[in-house]
Design an enzyme around this catalytic site. Structure first.
Site, PDB file in Angstrom:
ATOM      1  N   TRP A 101      30.803-105.387  34.964  1.00 20.34           N
ATOM      2  CA  TRP A 101      31.064-104.496  36.107  1.00 20.34           C
ATOM      3  C   TRP A 101      30.066-103.354  36.184  1.00 20.34           C
ATOM      4  O   TRP A 101      29.553-103.029  37.265  1.00 20.34           O
ATOM      5  CB  TRP A 101      32.495-103.967  36.069  1.00 20.34           C
ATOM      6  CG  TRP A 101      33.487-105.037  36.410  1.00 20.34           C
ATOM      7  CD1 TRP A 101      34.414-105.595  35.579  1.00 20.34           C
ATOM      8  CD2 TRP A 101      33.616-105.725  37.667  1.00 20.34           C
ATOM      9  NE1 TRP A 101      35.121-106.575  36.239  1.00 20.34           N
ATOM     10  CE2 TRP A 101      34.654-106.672  37.513  1.00 20.34           C
ATOM     11  CE3 TRP A 101      32.965-105.635  38.891  1.00 20.34           C
ATOM     12  CZ2 TRP A 101      35.054-107.516  38.560  1.00 20.34           C
ATOM     13  CZ3 TRP A 101      33.357-106.474  39.926  1.00 20.34           C
ATOM     14  CH2 TRP A 101      34.386-107.400  39.760  1.00 20.34           C
ATOM     15  N   ASP A 169      34.191 -95.916  37.080  1.00 14.74           N
ATOM     16  CA  ASP A 169      34.936 -97.033  37.662  1.00 14.74           C
ATOM     17  C   ASP A 169      36.120 -97.318  36.739  1.00 14.74           C
ATOM     18  O   ASP A 169      35.981 -97.995  35.726  1.00 14.74           O
ATOM     19  CB  ASP A 169      34.029 -98.261  37.789  1.00 14.74           C
ATOM     20  CG  ASP A 169      34.791 -99.479  38.316  1.00 14.74           C
ATOM     21  OD1 ASP A 169      36.015 -99.378  38.549  1.00 14.74           O
ATOM     22  OD2 ASP A 169      34.140-100.533  38.489  1.00 14.74           O
ATOM     23  N   LYS A 193      44.682-103.862  39.723  1.00 12.59           N
ATOM     24  CA  LYS A 193      44.833-104.053  38.287  1.00 12.59           C
ATOM     25  C   LYS A 193      46.062-103.304  37.765  1.00 12.59           C
ATOM     26  O   LYS A 193      46.846-103.849  37.021  1.00 12.59           O
ATOM     27  CB  LYS A 193      43.587-103.572  37.536  1.00 12.59           C
ATOM     28  CG  LYS A 193      42.263-104.136  38.065  1.00 12.59           C
ATOM     29  CD  LYS A 193      42.005-105.566  37.644  1.00 12.59           C
ATOM     30  CE  LYS A 193      40.928-106.247  38.472  1.00 12.59           C
ATOM     31  NZ  LYS A 193      39.577-105.756  38.298  1.00 12.59           N
TER      32      LYS A 193
HETATM   33  C1  LIG Z   1      38.337-105.864  39.224  1.00 18.09           C
HETATM   34  C2  LIG Z   1      37.265-104.846  39.076  1.00 18.09           C
HETATM   35  C3  LIG Z   1      36.412-104.497  40.143  1.00 18.09           C
HETATM   36  C4  LIG Z   1      36.387-105.263  41.445  1.00 18.09           C
HETATM   37  O1  LIG Z   1      37.249-104.877  42.390  1.00 18.09           O
HETATM   38  P1  LIG Z   1      37.019-105.390  43.905  1.00 18.09           P
HETATM   39  O2  LIG Z   1      38.126-104.703  44.615  1.00 18.09           O
HETATM   40  O3  LIG Z   1      37.122-106.881  43.881  1.00 18.09           O
HETATM   41  O4  LIG Z   1      35.671-104.962  44.329  1.00 18.09           O
HETATM   42  C5  LIG Z   1      35.493-103.495  39.943  1.00 18.09           C
HETATM   43  N1  LIG Z   1      35.401-102.852  38.772  1.00 18.09           N
HETATM   44  C6  LIG Z   1      36.200-103.150  37.723  1.00 18.09           C
HETATM   45  C7  LIG Z   1      36.058-102.404  36.436  1.00 18.09           C
HETATM   46  C8  LIG Z   1      37.150-104.160  37.858  1.00 18.09           C
HETATM   47  O5  LIG Z   1      37.946-104.467  36.816  1.00 18.09           O
END
Ligand SMILES: *Cc1c(COP(=O)(O)O)cnc(C)c1O
Length: 357
Positions: A101, A169, A193
């Site tokens: 990521w 993030d 998540k």
């Molecule tokens: C799942 C995830 C994403 C992606 O999310 P989207 O909504 O599909 O863009 C981005 N960063 C992390 C750390 C993730 O676990």
């Protein structure tokens, strides 16, 4: 029958949250309508969103000089929105790369800035975090991914970036434990998540970082647009926002993030402890940076993978297959995964290891 869902996201949600959503599905809040059918401009919806924002502020102890924005965007839209909003006339940006990521964020940063990777853990095959980092004092921000969902690597301390705004993030770790929000310039997290259904990304941004977007930034990608419209500029993913609001109330009823942290640490520790004790399973991450939320593990004999997945599924333990880039298995154990689910997984793993070699 409800199963224990170890999927990385969209992920398990608390049963009581889903039950409340079910009870209110046809008649929400005395409106005679579903929250999925009501206008986002209605008083009821606006009040609900304002309350969700307040609950989020309370749960995370968000300081007053931060905006909490609810955006109907992918989490990865932030990979572009961060440089578009924070770079101003300063094109240099810093990225810490610890997995898939953060690498994706850095690759997108190149499109908008002079993105410099100041630490990259690829030599370890993304099984660790950097020992130290050297931040450029004139960088517009430092971006990192505190919890790498796919690799199962987590920072347990916040990197020190001096006066350079730190951007995180937190998609797969926000709400897993208390957080000192004041250490960050921007925190963002996709809801799918640890907060609610897909369709919502939460952005917590320090107020001095809003209102300086690059020329030609799409209006929808300018934080100021969402600040000025109380997160209701476009039609939001109303149902996701509502369920996220219910999850925030659930977090409060659990005793907040300190209580969540205690359970989350215990859940992950018992799983790692069993994996470490066994000869049959292995986790490649050093103990100081193992994720509380995503626990990847491999079987000593990977010809048993298919049997493991088939039998675990039959035992009511769903979605344990690891990400295709890492292989093996992965147990995602976010807030909504009860401790009993982790106990059931460990019991299954013990059984499989002794009866199926
Ligand atoms: C799942 C995830 C994403 C992606 O999310 P989207 O909504 O599909 O863009 C981005 N960063 C992390 C750390 C993730 O676990």
């Amino acid at each position: 029958m409800r199963v224990y869902n170890f999927g990385a996201g969209p992920a398990m949600l608390p049963d009581v949250v889903m039950q409340q959503a079910q009870e209110e599905l046809l008649d929400w809040n005395g409106t005679g309508m579903s929250v999925a059918e009501i206008s986002h401009r209605s008083r009821e919806f606006q009040d609900m969103l304002a309350e969700a924002e307040q609950d989020c502020r309370q749960v995370l102890s968000v300081p007053n000089n931060y905006h909490v924005l609810f955006l109907t965007e992918a989490a990865r839209a932030q990979f572009s929105m961060i440089p578009l909003n924070l770079c101003r006339d300063n094109a240099l940006t810093n990225y810490i790369v610890t997995g898939i990521w953060s690498k994706m964020a850095a690759d997108e940063g190149v499109r908008f800035s002079d993105a410099k990777v100041i630490a990259d853990c690829k030599d370890s095959n993304y099984t660790t975090i950097p020992d130290s980092i050297n931040v450029d004092a004139n960088a517009a921000f430092v971006h990192y991914t505190p919890n790498e969902t796919i690799n199962g690597v987590e920072f347990h301390d916040i990197p020190d970036t001096g006066d350079v705004p730190l951007v995180a993030d937190m998609t797969s770790t926000l709400f897993s434990r208390p957080l000192d929000v004041s250490r960050f310039g921007v925190i963002y997290a996709g809801a799918q998540k640890n907060l609610g259904p897909a369709g919502l990304t939460l952005v917590i941004v320090r107020d001095d970082l809003v209102g300086h977007a690059m020329a030609n930034t799409p209006k929808l990608y300018d934080y100021a647009t969402h600040r000025d419209n109380d997160s209701l500029y476009n039609t939001p993913a109303t149902f996701s926002y509502y369920v996220a609001g219910l999850t925030l109330k659930w977090l409060q009823h659990q005793g907040g993030l300190a209580a969540m942290a205690e359970v989350n640490q215990r859940k992950s520790q018992k799983l790692y402890q069993y994996i470490d004790e066994s000869d049959f399973y292995r986790n490649p991450i050093p103990t100081h940076c193992r994720s509380w939320m995503n626990v990847p593990f491999i079987l000593a004999d990977d010809s048993r993978n298919a049997a493991f997945l088939e039998q675990s599924k039959a035992a009511g333990l769903a979605a344990l297959k690891g990400h295709r880039l890492v292989g093996g298995m992965r147990a995602s154990i976010y807030n909504a995964m009860p401790e009993a689910g982790v106990d059931a997984l460990i019991d299954f793993m013990k059984h499989f290891a002794t009866h199926d070699t």
